[in-house]
Scaffold this active site. Structure first.
Site, PDB file in Angstrom:
ATOM      1  N   CYS A 257       0.800  -1.236   0.000  1.00 33.30           N
ATOM      2  CA  CYS A 257       0.000   0.000   0.000  1.00 33.30           C
ATOM      3  C   CYS A 257       0.833   1.287   0.000  1.00 33.30           C
ATOM      4  O   CYS A 257       0.789   2.040  -0.961  1.00 33.30           O
ATOM      5  CB  CYS A 257      -0.931  -0.002   1.207  1.00 33.30           C
ATOM      6  SG  CYS A 257      -2.090  -1.380   1.181  1.00 33.30           S
TER       7      CYS A 257
HETATM    8  N1  LIG Z   1      -2.511  -6.144   2.039  1.00 34.45           N
HETATM    9  C1  LIG Z   1      -2.994  -5.090   2.663  1.00 34.45           C
HETATM   10  O1  LIG Z   1      -2.611  -4.787   3.779  1.00 34.45           O
HETATM   11  C2  LIG Z   1      -4.060  -4.223   2.039  1.00 34.45           C
HETATM   12  C3  LIG Z   1      -4.771  -3.343   2.857  1.00 34.45           C
HETATM   13  C4  LIG Z   1      -5.773  -2.549   2.298  1.00 34.45           C
HETATM   14  C5  LIG Z   1      -6.018  -2.625   0.930  1.00 34.45           C
HETATM   15  N2  LIG Z   1      -5.298  -3.471   0.143  1.00 34.45           N
HETATM   16  C6  LIG Z   1      -5.626  -3.504  -1.275  1.00 34.45           C
HETATM   17  O2  LIG Z   1      -6.414  -4.657  -1.531  1.00 34.45           O
HETATM   18  C7  LIG Z   1      -6.115  -5.200  -2.815  1.00 34.45           C
HETATM   19  C8  LIG Z   1      -5.666  -6.642  -2.690  1.00 34.45           C
HETATM   20  O3  LIG Z   1      -4.475  -6.685  -1.924  1.00 34.45           O
HETATM   21  P1  LIG Z   1      -3.950  -8.018  -1.234  1.00 34.45           P
HETATM   22  O4  LIG Z   1      -2.862  -7.597  -0.319  1.00 34.45           O
HETATM   23  O5  LIG Z   1      -5.080  -8.818  -0.693  1.00 34.45           O
HETATM   24  O6  LIG Z   1      -3.334  -8.763  -2.514  1.00 34.45           O
HETATM   25  P2  LIG Z   1      -2.906 -10.308  -2.609  1.00 34.45           P
HETATM   26  O7  LIG Z   1      -1.912 -10.394  -3.705  1.00 34.45           O
HETATM   27  O8  LIG Z   1      -2.557 -10.834  -1.251  1.00 34.45           O
HETATM   28  O9  LIG Z   1      -4.253 -11.031  -3.065  1.00 34.45           O
HETATM   29  C9  LIG Z   1      -4.854 -10.832  -4.288  1.00 34.45           C
HETATM   30  C10 LIG Z   1      -5.357 -12.163  -4.832  1.00 34.45           C
HETATM   31  O10 LIG Z   1      -6.048 -11.928  -6.062  1.00 34.45           O
HETATM   32  C11 LIG Z   1      -5.808 -13.027  -6.913  1.00 34.45           C
HETATM   33  N3  LIG Z   1      -6.116 -12.674  -8.297  1.00 34.45           N
HETATM   34  C12 LIG Z   1      -5.371 -11.964  -9.179  1.00 34.45           C
HETATM   35  N4  LIG Z   1      -6.015 -11.855 -10.353  1.00 34.45           N
HETATM   36  C13 LIG Z   1      -7.199 -12.490 -10.221  1.00 34.45           C
HETATM   37  C14 LIG Z   1      -8.296 -12.726 -11.078  1.00 34.45           C
HETATM   38  N5  LIG Z   1      -8.320 -12.264 -12.340  1.00 34.45           N
HETATM   39  N6  LIG Z   1      -9.338 -13.449 -10.611  1.00 34.45           N
HETATM   40  C15 LIG Z   1      -9.323 -13.935  -9.361  1.00 34.45           C
HETATM   41  N7  LIG Z   1      -8.318 -13.738  -8.483  1.00 34.45           N
HETATM   42  C16 LIG Z   1      -7.265 -13.036  -8.917  1.00 34.45           C
HETATM   43  C17 LIG Z   1      -4.358 -13.365  -6.650  1.00 34.45           C
HETATM   44  O11 LIG Z   1      -4.049 -14.694  -7.047  1.00 34.45           O
HETATM   45  C18 LIG Z   1      -4.250 -13.159  -5.130  1.00 34.45           C
HETATM   46  O12 LIG Z   1      -4.507 -14.351  -4.416  1.00 34.45           O
HETATM   47  C19 LIG Z   1      -5.055  -4.269  -3.402  1.00 34.45           C
HETATM   48  O13 LIG Z   1      -5.691  -3.276  -4.159  1.00 34.45           O
HETATM   49  C20 LIG Z   1      -4.430  -3.643  -2.178  1.00 34.45           C
HETATM   50  O14 LIG Z   1      -3.883  -2.374  -2.451  1.00 34.45           O
HETATM   51  C21 LIG Z   1      -4.337  -4.289   0.675  1.00 34.45           C
END
Ligand SMILES: NC(=O)c1ccc[n+]([C@@H]2O[C@H](COP(=O)([O-])OP(=O)(O)OC[C@H]3O[C@@H](n4cnc5c(N)ncnc54)[C@H](O)[C@@H]3O)[C@@H](O)[C@H]2O)c1
Length: 415
Positions: A257
């Site tokens: 982030c």
């Molecule tokens: N990690 C954090 O602390 C956090 C906090 C707030 C917001 N976010 C936001 O949330 C979003 C996700 O982050 P995250 O950390 O969970 O990411 P992550 O990489 O841990 O998880 C995302 C998942 O989406 C899957 N994916 C990718 N393309 C796909 C598709 N076409 N269909 C289905 N699944 C698919 C991936 O395989 C992965 O498992 C981002 O925008 C991030 O900025 C993250």
């Protein structure tokens, strides 16, 4: 209620579990088969979700790779990655791909919510037209809203339930459907007038942190020049009960982030002939912090008449923050890369990160490595490490997290 969650990572999995625990039937979808298999075998791969929390959910949580299974859901929530491209611009590939796949199975009456962090306008200008390729119209045939995820991995005092949830829909009806959805699992739901306001609110939260971290990182560099203990200064300032919020310096910003989100807003701003200098300056200061840390290690070794080249340097903690195994954008990776380039004999210990294939390294046994190291650099402080023992056993310790404060020792140099 049946809920579909697309993307079962740090954001999607805890959310899926929260809905299943509240009694909803949850279908989790991911393109990563290993995650789908793990979940269906009730094995968690996220630190915040113990495998024991998955067992009691029974049939209420199942995982799949097939978008067709989302057709039966009342609401579908997108939690896919929103990273940066090589040229540091928003990369919405995952969002576009998952939106297009969802459009194939979208049906009348469904609610779609985007939770991925992104620039203002993404929900309405990018996702909406993709979903309308289904032939359905947003706001009447199906509902669409943005609701930012505010999870802080590793944090236990605030949860999905107790952290207020923001929602903003493309129509009033969409906002109301989203409010009802999150009221199932969140104590407080705050309604915003548009998805754009909700998108920007999330960016503001993260940029606020980025700017304040840059401020204390710069202060740490100044204190180094002035010979003043930055931690003492921050402790003192934080004793003021109003008008000051504590931020701690460190080796630089990491995670998905904070290093990424300012670029999302800067991209949007540039489209409107606006150049947010304040935000970009904070990014610049934070990006430079790992280099300052390398210089600090060089100086520490210099003090004992050793060059970096050939010295045995143990990096303690390589994930971007304590208590998690996420190494995305971790400053430790930059520090390791630079020290390797300078010829250090580098090793690391991190019980949350068994290996770093990109650097040809695997986590080593701590006791053994402490005996052999010329210097130990604490880059990320994990809760499972006994730092008193580290200071007692290592010849020289450089601490970039202030975790050794309170330990009286001659061999410790702090940021
Ligand atoms: N990690 C954090 O602390 C956090 C906090 C707030 C917001 N976010 C936001 O949330 C979003 C996700 O982050 P995250 O950390 O969970 O990411 P992550 O990489 O841990 O998880 C995302 C998942 O989406 C899957 N994916 C990718 N393309 C796909 C598709 N076409 N269909 C289905 N699944 C698919 C991936 O395989 C992965 O498992 C981002 O925008 C991030 O900025 C993250």
């Amino acid at each position: 209620m049946q809920i579909g969650i697309i993307g079962l990572g740090y954001v999607g999995l805890p959310l899926a579990v929260a809905f299943a625990e509240s009694g909803c039937e949850v279908v989790g979808l991911d393109v990563d088969r290993s995650k789908v298999e793990a979940l269906n075998e009730r094995r968690s791969y996220i630190e915040d979700v113990p495998s024991s929390a998955l067992e009691p959910l029974g049939e209420r949580l199942r995982a799949t790779t097939s978008y067709e299974e989302l057709a039966a859901c009342d609401a579908v929530i997108l939690c896919v990655p929103t990273p940066l491209s090589d040229s540091r611009e928003p990369d919405l590939t995952y969002l576009v791909e998952s939106g297009e796949a969802l459009a194939q199975v979208l049906r009348s009456g469904q609610l779609v919510v985007l939770e991925s962090t992104t620039y203002p306008g993404t929900t309405r200008d990018r996702l909406l037209p993709i979903l309308e390729k289904s032939g359905l119209t947003a706001g009447s045939d199906f509902h669409l809203a943005f609701s930012p995820e505010r999870i802080d991995p590793g944090r236990t005092d605030y949860t999905v339930k107790t952290t207020p949830k923001l929602v903003g829909g493309v129509t009033e009806a969409s906002t109301e459907r989203a409010r009802e959805l999150y009221a199932e699992i969140c104590d407080t739901v705050i309604v915003l007038s548009t998805p754009e306001a909700a998108e920007l609110a999330k960016l503001l939260e993260n940029i606020f942190r980025s700017v304040n971290i840059a401020l204390v990182n710069e202060l740490a560099q100044l204190c180094d020049r002035l010979g003043i203990d930055v931690w003492e200064v921050i402790d003192a300032a934080a004793s003021k009960p109003f008008g000051f919020m504590r931020f701690d310096p460190g080796p630089g910003m990491g995670g998905h982030c904070l290093p990424v989100d300012p670029f999302y807003l800067a991209f949007k701003a540039r489209q409107h002939d606006f150049y947010p200098e304040f935000i970009e300056l904070a990014g610049k200061v934070n990006q430079a912090q790992p280099s300052f840390c390398v210089e600090r290690i060089e100086r520490a070794l210099n003090g004992v008449r050793k060059p970096v080249n050939g010295s045995r340097i143990l990096i303690l903690g390589v994930s971007y923050k304590g208590g998690v195994g996420d190494t995305r954008e971790s400053p430790a990776l930059k520090i390791i890369g630079r020290l390797q380039d300078l010829g250090a004999e580098l090793s690391y210990h991190d019980s949350f990160v068994p290996e770093l294939p990109g650097h040809g390294l695997a986590s080593v046994d701590l006791d053994e490595a402490l005996r052999d190291a010329d210097v130990v650099a604490i880059v990320t402080a994990h809760p499972d490490v006994d730092y008193e023992a580290v200071v007692a056993k290592a010849p020289l310790v450089v601490d970039f997290r202030g975790i050794t404060r309170g330990i009286e020792a001659e061999n410790v140099i702090r940021l």
